[in-house]
Design an enzyme around this catalytic site. Structure first.
Site, PDB file in Angstrom:
ATOM      1  N   HIS A 192      30.769  13.394 -12.109  1.00  0.00           N
ATOM      2  CA  HIS A 192      30.283  13.133 -10.744  1.00  0.00           C
ATOM      3  C   HIS A 192      28.761  13.309 -10.630  1.00  0.00           C
ATOM      4  O   HIS A 192      28.261  13.736  -9.590  1.00  0.00           O
ATOM      5  CB  HIS A 192      31.034  14.029  -9.745  1.00  0.00           C
ATOM      6  CG  HIS A 192      30.861  15.503  -9.970  1.00  0.00           C
ATOM      7  ND1 HIS A 192      31.854  16.424  -9.703  1.00  0.00           N
ATOM      8  CD2 HIS A 192      29.810  16.220 -10.425  1.00  0.00           C
ATOM      9  CE1 HIS A 192      31.410  17.631  -9.982  1.00  0.00           C
ATOM     10  NE2 HIS A 192      30.174  17.541 -10.421  1.00  0.00           N
ATOM     11  N   HIS A 194      28.569  22.258  -4.890  1.00  0.00           N
ATOM     12  CA  HIS A 194      27.420  22.755  -5.661  1.00  0.00           C
ATOM     13  C   HIS A 194      26.487  23.545  -4.740  1.00  0.00           C
ATOM     14  O   HIS A 194      25.352  23.127  -4.495  1.00  0.00           O
ATOM     15  CB  HIS A 194      26.672  21.599  -6.308  1.00  0.00           C
ATOM     16  CG  HIS A 194      27.508  20.771  -7.243  1.00  0.00           C
ATOM     17  ND1 HIS A 194      28.461  19.867  -6.809  1.00  0.00           N
ATOM     18  CD2 HIS A 194      27.541  20.717  -8.595  1.00  0.00           C
ATOM     19  CE1 HIS A 194      29.035  19.294  -7.858  1.00  0.00           C
ATOM     20  NE2 HIS A 194      28.501  19.790  -8.953  1.00  0.00           N
ATOM     21  N   HIS A 213      27.364  19.188 -20.185  1.00  0.00           N
ATOM     22  CA  HIS A 213      26.000  19.209 -19.652  1.00  0.00           C
ATOM     23  C   HIS A 213      25.559  20.628 -19.368  1.00  0.00           C
ATOM     24  O   HIS A 213      26.366  21.494 -19.063  1.00  0.00           O
ATOM     25  CB  HIS A 213      25.823  18.320 -18.423  1.00  0.00           C
ATOM     26  CG  HIS A 213      26.605  18.668 -17.177  1.00  0.00           C
ATOM     27  ND1 HIS A 213      27.983  18.762 -17.151  1.00  0.00           N
ATOM     28  CD2 HIS A 213      26.192  18.904 -15.910  1.00  0.00           C
ATOM     29  CE1 HIS A 213      28.366  19.023 -15.908  1.00  0.00           C
ATOM     30  NE2 HIS A 213      27.304  19.138 -15.140  1.00  0.00           N
ATOM     31  N   GLU A 226      32.831  22.708 -15.568  1.00  0.00           N
ATOM     32  CA  GLU A 226      33.431  21.864 -14.519  1.00  0.00           C
ATOM     33  C   GLU A 226      34.712  21.177 -15.005  1.00  0.00           C
ATOM     34  O   GLU A 226      35.577  20.817 -14.202  1.00  0.00           O
ATOM     35  CB  GLU A 226      32.435  20.789 -14.054  1.00  0.00           C
ATOM     36  CG  GLU A 226      31.282  21.335 -13.237  1.00  0.00           C
ATOM     37  CD  GLU A 226      30.366  20.253 -12.679  1.00  0.00           C
ATOM     38  OE1 GLU A 226      29.640  20.543 -11.732  1.00  0.00           O
ATOM     39  OE2 GLU A 226      30.364  19.106 -13.204  1.00  0.00           O
TER      40      GLU A 226
HETATM   41  C1  DHB Z   1      24.004  17.079 -12.428  1.00  0.00           C
HETATM   42  C2  DHB Z   1      24.672  17.779 -11.412  1.00  0.00           C
HETATM   43  C3  DHB Z   1      26.051  17.894 -11.448  1.00  0.00           C
HETATM   44  O1  DHB Z   1      26.729  18.517 -10.467  1.00  0.00           O
HETATM   45  C4  DHB Z   1      26.781  17.353 -12.479  1.00  0.00           C
HETATM   46  O2  DHB Z   1      28.104  17.538 -12.465  1.00  0.00           O
HETATM   47  C5  DHB Z   1      26.127  16.656 -13.498  1.00  0.00           C
HETATM   48  C6  DHB Z   1      24.745  16.522 -13.456  1.00  0.00           C
HETATM   49  C7  DHB Z   1      22.521  16.925 -12.364  1.00  0.00           C
HETATM   50  O3  DHB Z   1      21.902  17.511 -11.470  1.00  0.00           O
HETATM   51  O4  DHB Z   1      21.982  16.163 -13.171  1.00  0.00           O
HETATM   52 FE    FE Z   2      28.698  18.938 -10.928  1.00  0.00          FE
END
Ligand code: DHB
Ligand code: FE
Length: 288
Positions: free
Chosen positions: A12, A59, A197, A244
C-alpha cells in the site's frame, strides 16, 4: 448466509497513491507497476463483492502514541480519506457496513480476540491505496468505490505487535463470523502492507527480493507454517516495516483450505521492485 469468496493481498505504498492523484501513472517509472494491476482491476469488475473486509494498518494518522489498539474494527457508516500532511487524497468517501461489522465484532470478541470498536475514524494510505490499485481512480466527484468496506486496523507500528500466528488465527475467527451473518453477502477479505521495506535508520531502503518471493509462495502453498514465523524474522529479513506483512496472514486465515475446505485458486501473482523505497507484492486467491 454471507461467505468469503476471495482474498486479495497488496502493498500500500503511499507514493502509488500520489502517482495516481498527480496523473503520473503513465510515466515510465510507474508503468510496470500499474501494468501488474490491470488484471486485478478487470477481475474486480468481474467478481464484484458486496463488502470488502480490508485489513490494513494506520500509520499514526487516526491513532497515535496516545492510543494504540492492537486490532480495531470500523463499525461506522462512513470514513473520510485522511489528511496525511498534503491534504486528503482526492478519492471517494469510504462507505462502511455497520451491520456486518458489528456482527463480526460480536462473534470475534466472543471468540476471545479483543477488538477495539471504532465509530469514527479517517482512513489513510494503508486503506485507500489498495482500493485505488484494485478499483481504479476516476475523479472523486463522479466515482464511488464499488462496494462498502469494513476497515480493520492492525497495530504494526508501535511495539509490541501481534504475532503472525495470532493474525492467522484471527482470520479463522473472522471467517466464522462472516459465515454466521444471516444475509446473502459476497465478502472479500484483503490483507495489505509490506513487502520488504525499511523507512528509517542505517538500513533504510532495504529490499529483500528472494525473501519476498518466497513469502508469496508460502502464503499460497504453506500458510500454516508461514504463520509460525516469529516477528523478529520479518524485521531482520524484510526490514523494520516488513512486519506489515503479518496482516496478509489475517486474510489467508479466512480462506477455505485452512478451515477444512478446498484449496483456493491462485488467480494472479505480481511482484515489482521498486516503488519509492519499497518492494511491491500482490496476490489474488479465490475460494472454489
Ligand atoms: C512507505 C510507507 C508505507 O506505509 C508503506 O507501507 C510503504 C512505503 C513510504 O513512505 O515510502
Ligand atoms: Fe505501510
Amino acid at each position: 448466509m454471507a461467505r468469503i469468496t476471495a482474498s486479495v493481498y497488496t502493498s500500500h505504498v503511499p507514493a502509488i497513491g500520489a502517482a495516481l492523484d498527480l496523473g503520473k501513472d503513465q510515466e515510465p517509472y510507474w508503468q510496470p507497476l500499474f501494468k501488474g494491476y490491470e488484471y486485478s482491476k478487470q477481475w474486480m469488475k468481474d467478481n464484484k463483492p458486496d463488502v470488502i473486509f480490508l485489513v490494513y494498518n494506520d500509520h499514526a494518522t487516526a491513532f497515535s502514541l496516545d492510543m494504540i489498539p492492537t486490532f480495531a474494527i470500523g463499525t461506522a457508516a462512513s470514513y473520510q480519506p485522511a489528511d496525511e500532511g498534503w491534504g486528503p487524497r482526492p478519492v471517494p468517501t469510504v462507505i462502511g457496513h455497520p451491520a456486518l461489522a458489528s456482527h463480526i465484532a460480536q462473534s470475534v470478541i466472543q471468540d476471545d480476540f479483543d477488538l477495539t470498536i471504532v465509530n469514527k475514524m479517517d482512513v489513510d494510505h494503508g486503506l485507500t491505496v489498495p482500493l485505488s490499485l484494485m478499483c481504479g481512480q476516476p475523479p472523486a466527484s463522479d466515482f464511488n468505490w464499488p462496494c462498502p468496506v469494513i476497515p480493520f486496523a492492525v497495530n504494526v507500528v508501535q511495539y509490541p505487535v501481534p504475532s503472525g500466528q495470532r493474525c492467522f488465527n484471527l482470520g479463522k475467527a473472522i471467517r466464522k463470523a462472516v459465515e454466521s451473518f444471516d444475509e446473502d453477502l459476497n465478502v472479500h477479505i484483503w490483507g495489505t502492507g509490506g513487502m520488504s521495506h525499511q523507512l528509517q535508520g542505517p538500513r533504510a531502503g532495504l529490499i529483500n527480493l528472494d525473501w519476498d518471493q518466497q513469502f508469496i509462495e508460502r502464503m499460497v502453498n504453506d500458510p500454516a507454517d508461514l504463520a509460525q514465523m516469529p516477528h523478529i524474522d520479518y524485521v531482520r529479513e524484510a526490514g523494520s516495516e516488513g512486519i506489515e506483512l503479518v496482516m496478509w496472514l489475517i486474510a489467508r486465515g479466512a480462506m477455505a483450505d485452512v478451515n477444512g475446505g478446498a484449496k483456493p485458486i491462485e488467480k494472479h501473482r505480481f511482484h515489482h521492485v521498486p516503488a519509492s523505497n519499497t518492494s511491491v507484492g500482490h496476490l489474488i486467491l479465490k475460494n472454489t
